[in-house]
Design an enzyme around this catalytic site. Sequence first.
Site, PDB file in Angstrom:
ATOM      1  N   GLU A 283     -10.895  32.153 -21.770  1.00 33.34           N
ATOM      2  CA  GLU A 283     -11.338  33.542 -21.904  1.00 33.34           C
ATOM      3  C   GLU A 283     -12.712  33.736 -21.254  1.00 33.34           C
ATOM      4  O   GLU A 283     -13.105  34.859 -20.944  1.00 33.34           O
ATOM      5  CB  GLU A 283     -11.389  33.925 -23.399  1.00 33.34           C
ATOM      6  CG  GLU A 283     -10.888  35.337 -23.658  1.00 33.34           C
ATOM      7  CD  GLU A 283     -10.667  35.636 -25.134  1.00 33.34           C
ATOM      8  OE1 GLU A 283      -9.501  35.695 -25.542  1.00 33.34           O
ATOM      9  OE2 GLU A 283     -11.644  35.802 -25.881  1.00 33.34           O
ATOM     10  N   HIS A 304       6.621  12.935 -22.260  1.00 28.81           N
ATOM     11  CA  HIS A 304       8.077  13.066 -22.146  1.00 28.81           C
ATOM     12  C   HIS A 304       8.487  14.516 -21.922  1.00 28.81           C
ATOM     13  O   HIS A 304       9.657  14.861 -22.087  1.00 28.81           O
ATOM     14  CB  HIS A 304       8.747  12.484 -23.396  1.00 28.81           C
ATOM     15  CG  HIS A 304       8.483  11.008 -23.529  1.00 28.81           C
ATOM     16  ND1 HIS A 304       9.428  10.048 -23.233  1.00 28.81           N
ATOM     17  CD2 HIS A 304       7.355  10.332 -23.882  1.00 28.81           C
ATOM     18  CE1 HIS A 304       8.896   8.841 -23.421  1.00 28.81           C
ATOM     19  NE2 HIS A 304       7.643   8.993 -23.808  1.00 28.81           N
ATOM     20  N   LYS A 418      -4.169  45.633 -24.861  1.00 26.83           N
ATOM     21  CA  LYS A 418      -4.364  46.445 -26.072  1.00 26.83           C
ATOM     22  C   LYS A 418      -4.165  47.925 -25.762  1.00 26.83           C
ATOM     23  O   LYS A 418      -3.486  48.633 -26.506  1.00 26.83           O
ATOM     24  CB  LYS A 418      -5.779  46.241 -26.635  1.00 26.83           C
ATOM     25  CG  LYS A 418      -6.008  44.891 -27.265  1.00 26.83           C
ATOM     26  CD  LYS A 418      -7.356  44.894 -27.974  1.00 26.83           C
ATOM     27  CE  LYS A 418      -7.772  43.498 -28.357  1.00 26.83           C
ATOM     28  NZ  LYS A 418      -9.168  43.426 -28.769  1.00 26.83           N
TER      29      LYS A 418
HETATM   30  O1  PA5 Z   1     -13.465  35.208 -28.280  1.00 26.69           O
HETATM   31  C1  PA5 Z   1     -13.244  36.372 -28.560  1.00 26.69           C
HETATM   32  O2  PA5 Z   1     -14.145  37.228 -28.551  1.00 26.69           O
HETATM   33  C2  PA5 Z   1     -11.865  36.830 -28.952  1.00 26.69           C
HETATM   34  O3  PA5 Z   1     -10.941  35.803 -28.847  1.00 26.69           O
HETATM   35  C3  PA5 Z   1     -11.857  37.329 -30.390  1.00 26.69           C
HETATM   36  O4  PA5 Z   1     -12.269  36.315 -31.236  1.00 26.69           O
HETATM   37  C4  PA5 Z   1     -10.479  37.833 -30.776  1.00 26.69           C
HETATM   38  O5  PA5 Z   1     -10.038  38.797 -29.878  1.00 26.69           O
HETATM   39  C5  PA5 Z   1     -10.488  38.406 -32.184  1.00 26.69           C
HETATM   40  O6  PA5 Z   1     -11.349  39.496 -32.270  1.00 26.69           O
HETATM   41  P1  PA5 Z   1     -11.855  40.031 -33.653  1.00 26.69           P
HETATM   42  O7  PA5 Z   1     -12.597  38.953 -34.335  1.00 26.69           O
HETATM   43  O8  PA5 Z   1     -12.712  41.199 -33.318  1.00 26.69           O
HETATM   44  O9  PA5 Z   1     -10.631  40.439 -34.457  1.00 26.69           O
END
Ligand code: PA5
Length: 427
Positions: A283, A304, A418
């Site tokens: 990310e 495997h 989203k």
């Molecule tokens: O690293 C990040 O920012 C994301 O993976 C969030 O942790 C994830 O989208 C969850 O978001 P939130 O904690 O606002 O529900």
Amino acid sequence: MIQLDISRARKFISDDEYIHARTLAQSGLEQLKEGTGPGSEWLGWRELLAEPNDKLLAEIQDLATSVRSSADVFIVCGIGGSYLGAKAVIDALRSEFDQSGPEIIYAGHHMGGAYLNHLVGYLNEPKADGSAKSVYLNVISKSGSTLETALSFRVLRNFIEERFEDASNRIICTTSKQGGVLNAVIEKEGYRKFIIPSDVGGRFSVLTPVGLLPIAVAGIDIAVLFQGAKECYDSLEENSEEIVEYAALRNALHAKGITIDVFSSFEPELKSFGGWIQQLLGESEGKDGKGIFPTVAAFSTDLHSLGQFIQDGKRSLLETFLVVEEASSDFVVPSGDHFGDGLDYLNGESFHAINNKARLGTIEAHCEGQVPIITVQIPRMEEHSIGALIYFYEMLTGVFVYSLGVNPFNQPGVEDYKKAMYRLLGK
Ligand code: PA5
């Protein structure tokens, strides 16, 4: 504390390529340390370690101790950075057969109706002695509005409120200081709350209450975990050479067209840790058409399934082995000459030694298959080493992603699905 070996990958890079990549990594390190890079308002994960909040650690530990003494089930309800860090540490340090504390169950990381239905059914089932299960719920969401988490929270909160008179005691919320729908619910219902610091992004939040509360409820020593991370922080503040080398190497391999990094371990307990690294790096680096796609393999299981591809498929991957030096168990092969299974040459041999030979053999074979290999070794599978490994990879992520010229701390691409989903749902 952590031993990095890049020699089996370095040979794929010329000296000139490496020198160029080192300059970029060095500049990435400076941006991170001086707070001059894009997204520098998200560097709170470094501050946490510069000035540890012992009072908060003690508060989390106290609550965890009390939950451990009365819960049969503890549900961690969150997605992405809101649960992967806790799961990584718990899976690494608590045996999946350990029944000494509450069972830890994860929810809120998808919207599978069958899963939630079965989960509520399971929570409703009495224990072997006929009494009802004691259930606690920790909802974790920084934004307080992520649909997967919010919907699961509605289901689980509904279950707890219908089932337990002291529901508000059993629901613990971890979220931002203010704002978001979850904060409005907390205020209305009087649920307990832990705060996620505003300058720490989800995937860098495992050493905040986000990860620490579930980890402590699982019976893991969060003070030692934190101390391991702190010592790694101190040592990298003093000398960041290993991080610069690692980031430079990854940068140079990226420039040469490497597109996949397979995080592998021969310790099945580290598979979820690979999952946490996958999100942390993925990310952070996968933006602007750049990045190395991080993926996870659990060996020898996946030798495997993915082994053929890694050995012999398209040469676009890099492999990173997470290695644990000392045996976590002295379990040995039962000895005897009556088994007739052709395994007598391993009589009395430890599984740690056998597994090590499997790893060394795999590294040898994959090297021959022209796969660049990095190894990252921790001394032991215990809190201190895992804490250090957490910070090591957080730091690597920041420096490497800056070296690509990318902001490590945002995730604009996650918003796209989203928006489309909410439109289709008619929000
Ligand atoms: O690293 C990040 O920012 C994301 O993976 C969030 O942790 C994830 O989208 C969850 O978001 P939130 O904690 O606002 O529900």
